[in-house]
Design a protein around this motif. Sequence first.
Motif, PDB file in Angstrom:
ATOM      1  N   CYS A   1       0.754  -1.150  -0.015  1.00  0.00           N
ATOM      2  CA  CYS A   1       0.087  -0.022   0.080  1.00  0.00           C
ATOM      3  C   CYS A   1       0.881   1.207   0.070  1.00  0.00           C
ATOM      4  CB  CYS A   1      -0.934   0.165   1.310  1.00  0.00           C
ATOM      5  SG  CYS A   1      -2.103   1.443   1.227  1.00  0.00           S
TER       6      CYS A   1
ATOM      7  N   PHE B   1      -0.198   5.279   3.076  1.00  0.00           N
ATOM      8  CA  PHE B   1       0.596   5.945   4.183  1.00  0.00           C
ATOM      9  C   PHE B   1      -0.238   6.563   4.917  1.00  0.00           C
ATOM     10  CE2 PHE B   1       3.796   5.083   1.446  1.00  0.00           C
ATOM     11  CZ  PHE B   1       5.096   4.542   1.984  1.00  0.00           C
TER      12      PHE B   1
ATOM     13  N   ASN C   1      -4.547  -3.228  -0.419  1.00  0.00           N
ATOM     14  CA  ASN C   1      -5.389  -1.989  -0.778  1.00  0.00           C
ATOM     15  C   ASN C   1      -5.868  -2.051  -2.324  1.00  0.00           C
ATOM     16  OD1 ASN C   1      -6.470   0.555  -1.412  1.00  0.00           O
ATOM     17  ND2 ASN C   1      -4.516   1.765  -0.983  1.00  0.00           N
TER      18      ASN C   1
ATOM     19  N   ARG D   1      -6.600   9.963   5.617  1.00  0.00           N
ATOM     20  CA  ARG D   1      -7.380   9.007   4.561  1.00  0.00           C
ATOM     21  C   ARG D   1      -7.929   9.882   3.699  1.00  0.00           C
ATOM     22  NH1 ARG D   1      -7.579   4.095   5.648  1.00  0.00           N
ATOM     23  NH2 ARG D   1      -9.786   3.669   5.426  1.00  0.00           N
TER      24      ARG D   1
HETATM   25  S1  SF4 Z   1      -4.928   1.831   6.333  1.00  0.00           S
HETATM   26 FE1  SF4 Z   1      -5.043   0.747   4.555  1.00  0.00          FE
HETATM   27  S2  SF4 Z   1      -5.075   2.366   3.330  1.00  0.00           S
HETATM   28 FE2  SF4 Z   1      -4.231   3.154   5.053  1.00  0.00          FE
HETATM   29  S3  SF4 Z   1      -1.899   2.907   4.850  1.00  0.00           S
HETATM   30 FE3  SF4 Z   1      -2.580   1.136   5.909  1.00  0.00          FE
HETATM   31  S4  SF4 Z   1      -3.303  -0.583   4.367  1.00  0.00           S
HETATM   32 FE4  SF4 Z   1      -3.053   1.587   3.191  1.00  0.00          FE
END
Ligand code: SF4
Lengths: 467, 247
Positions: free
Chosen positions: A163, A166, A208, A288
Motif C-alpha cells: 500500500c 501511508f 489496498n 485518509r
Molecule cells: S490503513 Fe489501509 S490504506 Fe491506509 S496505509 Fe494502511 S493499508 Fe494502506
Amino acid sequence: MGGARSVAFADLGCKLNQFETESIATQLQEKGYRIIEFDAPADAYVVNTCTVTNRADRKSRNLFNRARRATQAAQAAAELSAEPAAGTPLVVLTGCFVNSHRDELESDGRTYIIANEQKHSIPALVDAHFRGEVVHPAGNVFDFPVAKRIFHTRTTVKVQDGCDNFCSFCIIPSVRGRAVSRSSRDVVAAVAEAVTAGAREIVLTGVNMSRYRDGGVDFTGLVEACLELPGQSSGHPGERDYRLRISSLEPDGLADRFIRLFEHPRMAPHLHLCLQSGSQRMLLAMRRQYTYEEYRRLAADLRSIDPTFNITTDLLVGFPSEEDDDFAASLAAIDEIGFGHVHTFPYSPREGTRAERMRGQVPSRVKTERSAAVRTAADAAKRRYRESLLGSRERLLVERAERRDGTLVLTGLGEHYVPISVRLPARVGEHARASADPPPRYENTFLEARIESLGEGDDPVLHGSPG
Amino acid sequence: MARTTRVTKALPRVHEIRNLTESTYVLRFDRRDLEFEPGQYVSVGVKGDIDMREYSIYSPVDADFLEILVKEIDGGHVSRRLRRVRPGDEVEVDGPFGFFTIDEPDRRRPLLFIATGTGISPFHCFAGSYSDLDFRLLHGVRTAGERYDHDAFPSDRLTTCLSRDPQGVAAAAHVARAEPVADGRAAVGSADSSAVAGRVTDYLREHPVDPGTRCYLCGNCDMIYEAFDILKGHGVAPEHLYAEVYF
Ligand code: SF4
Ligand SMILES: Cc1cc2nc3c(=O)[nH]c(=O)nc-3n(C[C@H](O)[C@H](O)[C@H](O)COP(=O)(O)OP(=O)(O)OC[C@H]3O[C@@H](n4cnc5c(N)ncnc54)[C@H](O)[C@@H]3O)c2cc1C
C-alpha cells in the motif's frame, strides 16, 4: 518424503494473511503433509503473524512462544546447531510482525524467520528442511497458488499486495511494502481455475485493492473480468455457478462505475469498507483519502442497488487529538450508515508512523471506554441489520452439514455475509439418519433459504428453512 | 537462514541549500531517474538515519534535479538534520508517493489552491510544471517574510493572508505598487500585489468560490478541516476537495 509429517497453522490479522496461510497449507497438503490443529503435536508449526496493533503484536508473540514450547523437547538435541538439522521439528514465523521486528528476531536451529517478501517459499522451505536440503527462495509475492478448501468453503484469490496510502496511523506500508498489482490475466486465470475446481464463492483479496492497476485495467475493470468468465457467463444462479466477493476495501480511488458491479447477479452484496472515523477532522489527521460525505454517498448508492446491502467496517478509536465530539461522530456514523458489523480497535502507536509523533495522545482509559461504547453501538447495529433480513431469501453457501436432534442442520454464510442456519424438514432428516454420515452433497452447495428468525448473542445467527 | 539485508546503492547528492528565511530552506539534490507527477512527495532523510520524513516535491517536473521546501521545526528530528547537510553530502530519498495530483481534465478547469506555510510546495511544482493552469493561490503565512518564492507565481493569481503581521500587509501592497515589471508579474524579490490581514479561512469566508471550482488544500490539518467546511458552504462538492495534510 514428508508423507507422515504434520504441519499446524495459526494466523492472525487480515484476509490476505488468511489466504496466504491457506495457500501454503494447500501446497504442503499436496506434498503429502497432514494439516492438523494448532493445539496438536506437530512436526512443523507455521505462525503467520500480524502487527497492526499492540494487541496483534502480543498475540503474535504468544503464538510463537506456544509453537516454540511445543517443539522444545524434540528439538533439544538440535539446540546447539547453527542451522536447523534435518528432520527436527520446526517453527516458521512469518508475516507482518516479522517485518516490523526484524532486529529482535533471528533464525536459529529450530526457527525460521521468514519476511513477507519470502512467505511464498515456505512450502518449499519446510519440505527441504525435512529432506535435509537447503532452498534459495525465488519468486514473488503473488506466488501463492489457489488455496483448496482446508479452513473455509470460500476460495480466496490474491490480486494485489502492499500500500502507498501511508495513513498516518498505519504500519502496513512499511511491513507489506509498496503497492503492487498482480496481472489481470493471472487474476482472472486464478478465478477461472478456482471455479473449475468447484469453488462456489471466490473472494478477491489484497492490502489496498481500490488502487489496483494493471496497465489500463483498474479494480472495477478487474472485477468485471472476473464476473464474466468464458463458459460461465449466463449469470443465472445454477448449481455450477459461483459468486464473487470483495474482501476489505478502502473507500477511495474507486471508479464511478464501481457501484454498477453490484447489479451483477454473481456479485455478493457485501463490502467491508474501512471508515476508521466518522469525524472529518480525524479523517484528515489520519490522512485518509475521502471525506465522510463521500463515504456516506457510497453507502447510499450501494443501498440503492440492494436496500439490505451489508456494509461492514473498521473503526479506530482514540486517535491522537480525538475529542469527545469526534468520537460522537463515529458513534453517530454507526447508526447513520447502519453497519452490519464493526471491527473496532483502540489506537496504539506503531513505531515509525506519523501518528506516533503526534501531540494529543489519548489516555488508555479513554480509549478503553470509547472502544466499549463502540462495541455496544455496533452490537445493536448488527442486530438491527440482521433483523432487516427477516422474511427475505438468502442464498446460503453450505459450509457444514451436521445432525442435531435427529435432523440435518446446514450452516454457512448468505450472500450478505451473514451466518445462517437451516434445519432441513424431517423428511430429509430421516434420509440423513439412515446413513452414518451427513450426505456430503450439501457442503459447498448453494441453498435458497427463507429467513424466519434471529438467534441470540452478539453474533446472532439467522435461522431459516429451505425455499 | 540469513536475515534480509538492505541493498546498498549510491545515494543522491545534495547540490545546494538555499535559505529563504531563518528557518525555511530549499534543498536541491540529484533527481536520478525518479519519475513523478506534480503534487507527489518523496521521503527524505540524512544518510544513515533510519528516520525519514515526507516532503512535497517543490521543483517542476522537467527539472533535472529535485527540490524540497523545508521548514525547520523546533525540536524536530529530520527537518533540523537536513538543514545541516552540505553540498556533496548524500541523502536518503524514497518515492515518489501520494495522490495529490491534478487529473488531466481538471487541468483545464478553474482551480483554487490553498496553502499554509510550506504547504505552498506542491503548488510551486504545479505552477512550474503546467504552463496554462487557470488557478488562484491563497497562501496563509504568519509574517510577510514567509512568502516563499512568491515571484514564481503570476502576481494576479496570488493572495497572501498574513495572520500576524498587519504592517506586512501595508508593506506588501506598497512594494507591489512600486515595482511592477512589464509582463505584469511582480519583480523578483518583490511581494505579491494582494496581501490581506487574517487567516486563509477568514478570507475564504468573505470570498465565495464558484461551486464548479476544484479546490486543492495543503498544509496543517486544522486549516484544511475549517476550509473544507467553508468551501462546502459555498457549494463545492466534497469530491472536488483534495487535501494534502502535513501535520
Ligand atoms: S490503513 Fe489501509 S490504506 Fe491506509 S496505509 Fe494502511 S493499508 Fe494502506
Ligand atoms: C505528504 C506530506 C508532505 C509534506 N511535505 C512537507 C514539505 O514540503 N515541507 C515541510 O517542511 N514539511 C512537509 N511535511 C512535514 C514533514 O514530513 C515533517 O513532518 C516535518 O518536517 C517535521 O519533521 P521533523 O522530523 O523535523 O519533526 P518530528 O521530530 O517528526 O516532530 C517533532 C514535533 O513537531 C510536530 N510537527 C511535525 N511537523 C510539524 C509542522 N510542519 N509544524 C509544526 N509542528 C510539526 C510533531 O507533531 C512533533 O510533535 C509533509 C508531510 C507530509 C505527510
